[in-house]
Design a protein around this motif. Sequence first.
Motif, PDB file in Angstrom:
ATOM      1  N   THR A   4       0.823  -1.210   0.000  1.00  0.00           N
ATOM      2  CA  THR A   4       0.000   0.000   0.000  1.00  0.00           C
ATOM      3  C   THR A   4       0.857   1.260   0.000  1.00  0.00           C
ATOM      4  OG1 THR A   4      -1.750  -1.171   1.174  1.00  0.00           O
ATOM      5  CG2 THR A   4      -1.856   1.218   1.176  1.00  0.00           C
ATOM      6  N   GLU A  46       2.147   1.692  -3.477  1.00  0.00           N
ATOM      7  CA  GLU A  46       1.077   2.123  -4.368  1.00  0.00           C
ATOM      8  C   GLU A  46       0.775   3.612  -4.187  1.00  0.00           C
ATOM      9  OE1 GLU A  46      -1.494  -0.157  -6.698  1.00  0.00           O
ATOM     10  OE2 GLU A  46       0.661   0.181  -6.941  1.00  0.00           O
ATOM     11  N   LEU A  47       0.800   4.076  -2.941  1.00  0.00           N
ATOM     12  CA  LEU A  47       0.594   5.498  -2.681  1.00  0.00           C
ATOM     13  C   LEU A  47       1.713   6.318  -3.321  1.00  0.00           C
ATOM     14  CD1 LEU A  47      -0.646   7.960  -1.329  1.00  0.00           C
ATOM     15  CD2 LEU A  47       0.385   7.249   0.831  1.00  0.00           C
ATOM     16  N   ARG A  56      -7.575   8.117  -1.144  1.00  0.00           N
ATOM     17  CA  ARG A  56      -8.103   6.948  -1.852  1.00  0.00           C
ATOM     18  C   ARG A  56      -7.545   5.647  -1.294  1.00  0.00           C
ATOM     19  NH1 ARG A  56      -6.790  10.310  -6.282  1.00  0.00           N
ATOM     20  NH2 ARG A  56      -4.964   8.998  -6.751  1.00  0.00           N
ATOM     21  N   SER A  57      -6.476   5.737  -0.528  1.00  0.00           N
ATOM     22  CA  SER A  57      -5.827   4.533   0.004  1.00  0.00           C
ATOM     23  C   SER A  57      -6.476   4.031   1.279  1.00  0.00           C
ATOM     24  CB  SER A  57      -4.339   4.818   0.267  1.00  0.00           C
ATOM     25  OG  SER A  57      -3.670   5.161  -0.925  1.00  0.00           O
ATOM     26  N   LEU A  98      -4.208   4.508   6.646  1.00  0.00           N
ATOM     27  CA  LEU A  98      -2.803   4.131   6.504  1.00  0.00           C
ATOM     28  C   LEU A  98      -2.078   4.326   7.824  1.00  0.00           C
ATOM     29  CD1 LEU A  98      -1.803   5.790   3.107  1.00  0.00           C
ATOM     30  CD2 LEU A  98      -1.850   3.349   3.572  1.00  0.00           C
TER      31      LEU A  98
END
Length: 472
Positions: A40, A43-44, A69-70, A73
């Motif tokens: 993740t 991806e960010l 959108r993640s 976190l």
Amino acid sequence: MSDNPKTKRGRGSGQRLGASRSPGAPSRPDRAPRRPSGFTARELAVATLSAVLDGGRSLDEAFDAAASRSGTLEPRDRALARLIVLTVLRRKGELQAVINSFIEKPLPASAGGLWPILLSAAAQLLMLDTPPHAAISLAVDQCRADRKARHFDRLTNAVLRRVAATGKDSLATLDPVEVNVPSWLRGRWVAAYGAELAREIAAASLREAPLDLSVKDDPAAWAERLGGLLLPTGTVRLTRAGRVEDLEGYADGAWWVQDAAAALPARLLGNVADLRVADLCAAPGGKTAELASVGAQVTAVDQSPARLSRLSENLARLSLSAEIVEADVTAWEPDRTFDAVLLDAPCSATGTIRRHPDILHLKRKDDTTERVALQHRLLDAAARLVRPGGLLVFCTCSLEPEEGPAHIARFLAEMPGFVREPVAADEAGIDGAWLTPDGDLRTLPCHLPLSDPALSGLDGFYAARLRKSADS
């Protein structure tokens, strides 16, 4: 041995029902794909890089949008993602050159997030000391999760293995200034400062900036409490990193984050206790906080509602107050004048590349004309707000002469009611090397060298102090 599905089913006839799934059978609808640890955060990073490099969005805007959108976190994942992004933006030229040395054919334009994935992984391998198996495996996973990049998973694996094996040797042959700083920008700095100083500016701009704090009271005590350095200007510079929100004094509103150079223009107004001060283009509010903390009656003006909201939040945390006005400064007509006016004009921000390396990729050679015209109008509007005998400080965080000294030369030629009031060495802790021959402030990223390069430097700022005559 055959891979025929029938052969697999025949051999597995004694297995427990449901223990295996035939090739081609649908996935269980109630089980989401499991992402490996660290996926993740990567991806960010890639989503942010794509938005900056391909979409032209600012780093902060792109990162906040991608993070929203993640989902939820961990702070460490956010910090890792941002570190990867900052590293790529600072050193994209080097990273791209190393990667290209291992690719025989140019990659197609329709490869989805392939380039940001490669850049992100290469930054981890070459500069962030990420274990190769982790950086490479996660990059391959990212390719496979990207509809347009999935066909390049094997290429990604092969290229990154070569980057891990010999990439640092390739990196050592590159000139960071030449490959990371756009040639047009280097050319402008050479014209303005000379070749040697321009190179020092560029090299310093590629280094990560330390964390600077402006403190409401007793900066020496706070420097000791936070394990930092007290700079001659009164700024506290931290020697260790970490989440700002976790530092002692944050929740209590004892200090705010502000580069040491950015703190100087407000101090050029002198003792402003009980004076009426207009802070123009004020958001996000560092200078407003400075002025309010020493007793000024501050009117903070900005035309961005979102940025003013952030200013209000910052003042609330600091337990400081100011009158907040949402207005276009060029059209604002208050019913009063002010003892002092501070104008921090919107600019190219080339003096802040240490903190905002996206500037290296977002600014263009021909961006200046429209912005300079706006600065011209803002300066003239600010002058109308100064009472007779009052002070006007104009500043920008730009290294470009037309966004600083050129404005003041034009202004003084057209406004006989104002005169320059030179800044003196040691005033507000200012080093004499930071002053122009005319007595204006000009800090450069390579100024303030300290024994530790990681703690050295300042943002590039220009500021001029102007006094309005008493009979104007």
